[in-house]
Design a protein around this motif. Structure first.
Motif, PDB file in Angstrom:
ATOM      1  N   GLU A 156      34.465  40.135  35.320  1.00 28.19           N
ATOM      2  CA  GLU A 156      33.596  40.573  36.418  1.00 28.19           C
ATOM      3  C   GLU A 156      34.325  41.491  37.393  1.00 28.19           C
ATOM      4  OE1 GLU A 156      31.295  37.755  38.554  1.00 28.19           O
ATOM      5  OE2 GLU A 156      30.663  36.663  36.767  1.00 28.19           O
ATOM      6  N   ALA A 157      35.581  41.164  37.674  1.00 31.72           N
ATOM      7  CA  ALA A 157      36.352  41.983  38.609  1.00 31.72           C
ATOM      8  C   ALA A 157      36.557  43.387  38.049  1.00 31.72           C
ATOM      9  CB  ALA A 157      37.702  41.314  38.892  1.00 31.72           C
ATOM     10  N   PHE A 158      36.869  43.462  36.738  1.00 31.33           N
ATOM     11  CA  PHE A 158      37.036  44.778  36.126  1.00 31.33           C
ATOM     12  C   PHE A 158      35.723  45.545  36.135  1.00 31.33           C
ATOM     13  CE2 PHE A 158      36.505  47.486  32.376  1.00 31.33           C
ATOM     14  CZ  PHE A 158      37.510  48.401  32.608  1.00 31.33           C
ATOM     15  N   ARG A 159      34.611  44.862  35.818  1.00 32.02           N
ATOM     16  CA  ARG A 159      33.309  45.521  35.775  1.00 32.02           C
ATOM     17  C   ARG A 159      32.962  46.139  37.129  1.00 32.02           C
ATOM     18  NH1 ARG A 159      30.725  41.818  33.457  1.00 32.02           N
ATOM     19  NH2 ARG A 159      29.789  40.713  35.215  1.00 32.02           N
ATOM     20  N   ALA A 211      32.529  52.533  29.266  1.00 33.66           N
ATOM     21  CA  ALA A 211      33.531  51.464  29.342  1.00 33.66           C
ATOM     22  C   ALA A 211      33.969  51.022  27.955  1.00 33.66           C
ATOM     23  CB  ALA A 211      32.959  50.273  30.120  1.00 33.66           C
ATOM     24  N   PHE A 212      33.012  50.876  27.041  1.00 37.17           N
ATOM     25  CA  PHE A 212      33.361  50.423  25.702  1.00 37.17           C
ATOM     26  C   PHE A 212      34.097  51.505  24.919  1.00 37.17           C
ATOM     27  CE2 PHE A 212      32.871  47.002  22.731  1.00 37.17           C
ATOM     28  CZ  PHE A 212      32.470  45.952  23.530  1.00 37.17           C
ATOM     29  N   ALA A 267      40.764  52.084  34.274  1.00 32.04           N
ATOM     30  CA  ALA A 267      39.446  52.312  33.677  1.00 32.04           C
ATOM     31  C   ALA A 267      39.328  51.675  32.296  1.00 32.04           C
ATOM     32  CB  ALA A 267      39.171  53.811  33.567  1.00 32.04           C
ATOM     33  N   LYS A 268      40.382  51.005  31.838  1.00 35.70           N
ATOM     34  CA  LYS A 268      40.378  50.381  30.524  1.00 35.70           C
ATOM     35  C   LYS A 268      40.469  48.870  30.680  1.00 35.70           C
ATOM     36  CE  LYS A 268      43.125  54.372  29.236  1.00 35.70           C
ATOM     37  NZ  LYS A 268      44.487  54.833  28.908  1.00 35.70           N
ATOM     38  N   GLY A 269      39.479  48.165  30.135  1.00 36.14           N
ATOM     39  CA  GLY A 269      39.459  46.714  30.243  1.00 36.14           C
ATOM     40  C   GLY A 269      38.220  46.133  29.608  1.00 36.14           C
TER      41      GLY A 269
END
Length: 297
Positions: free
Chosen positions: A270-273, A210-211, A262-264
């Motif tokens: 939390e919603a993106f995670r 993710a990072f 997939a980018k955020g």
């Protein structure tokens, strides 16, 4: 039968030659890396970086030549779409053996940009490997246990900060960033301990990917979902290879688009995670089924 009887002798000779190859190529990378550290001239640093990448890739090429010399080996490389040395890739792969690293380095030669591995911090002390990886600007990750983070909460997220800092170095030159998403090598014991829902994989860890996408997502042309399989030597592929018992290697490269969702901000949103974890878990389920089909066929 003869190859089995000769296995101990093959192991000694093959291992010695692999160590010599590592020492020579790793030593050259370290020497040029120290020169790069000392010399402030940008053009010289660029030339030294190019030379270091040549020796890095030479290590992978010579290592695989030695493997072929001592093993009746067939390597099957399968690409779902064309790739290029002029693009940026996020490469995610399953992890079965230290042999995976050698094969991925050799796979990159003439196909994709030289790879950057995320390495465990302990590996920096490994002779030749640690300093050479440092010279090549590869990030060393330190994994903190839940108990450690409870005692030292300020350390939370430090490994992700390391990922972000190193990824920013790769924005100027085409690069392949490699992440073994499972975080460790697959073994039946780990598979059982983690109660993995996958047949051939451990559960994926989302934070590093993710990072990396948050830092370099706009640069990446594609994701390379690579499945490494050793159909005839699934238990101890590294030992089988060094002993001359390796028969077949399959490297399946699935070239994928990286979806915009997939980018955020993985840690603040939390919603993106939740959505990112769902996307990665689905990717891993597809990968698991793909690997099963390959082995069945």
């Amino acid at each position: 039968m003869m190859r089995v009887l000769l296995a101990p002798f093959i192991f000694v000779i093959h291992t010695s030659l692999q160590i010599i190859n590592l020492a020579i190529c790793g030593g050259l990378v370290i020497i040029f890396g120290l020169a790069k550290l000392i010399l402030p001239v940008p053009i010289l640093r660029k030339v030294l970086t190019a030379l270091m990448n040549i020796f890095f890739l030479m290590f992978g090429r010579v290592s695989v030549l030695l493997i072929r010399l001592f093993n009746p080996l067939v390597i099957e490389r399968r690409f779902s779409a064309p790739v290029s040395t002029e693009k940026w890739y996020l490469l995610v792969a399953n992890h079965l053996s230290y042999l995976d690293i050698i094969l991925l380095i050799e796979l990159s030669v003439g196909r994709i940009p030289p790879p950057k591995f995320f390495l465990k911090k302990e590996l920096i002390w490994l002779p030749f490997v640690g300093l050479a990886a440092w010279a090549l600007d590869m990030p060393f990750m330190r994994r903190y246990s839940a108990a450690y983070l409870k005692k030292y909460p300020h350390k939370k997220g430090k490994d992700i900060e390391t990922t972000k800092a190193y990824c920013q170095r790769y924005t100027g030159t085409p690069t392949t960033v490699i992440n073994f998403v499972e975080g460790t090598r697959f073994t039946p014991v780990k598979h059982a301990t983690k109660k993995s829902e996958y047949q051939l994989l451990l559960p994926p860890k989302a934070g590093g990917v993710a990072f990396t996408l948050a830092t370099m997502g706009d640069l990446f042309t594609n994701m390379l979902d690579i499945s490494l399989l050793y159909p005839d030597n699934r238990k101890h592929p590294m030992m089988a290879m060094l002993s001359g018992q390796m028969r077949r290697v399959i490297i399946d490269v699935n070239v994928l688009e990286i979806p915009a969702q997939a980018k955020g901000d993985y840690f603040a949103d939390e919603a993106f995670r939740a959505g990112f974890q769902q996307w990665l878990n689905q990717l891993w389920q597809n990968k698991d089924k793909r690997m099963q089909r390959i082995l069945e066929n």
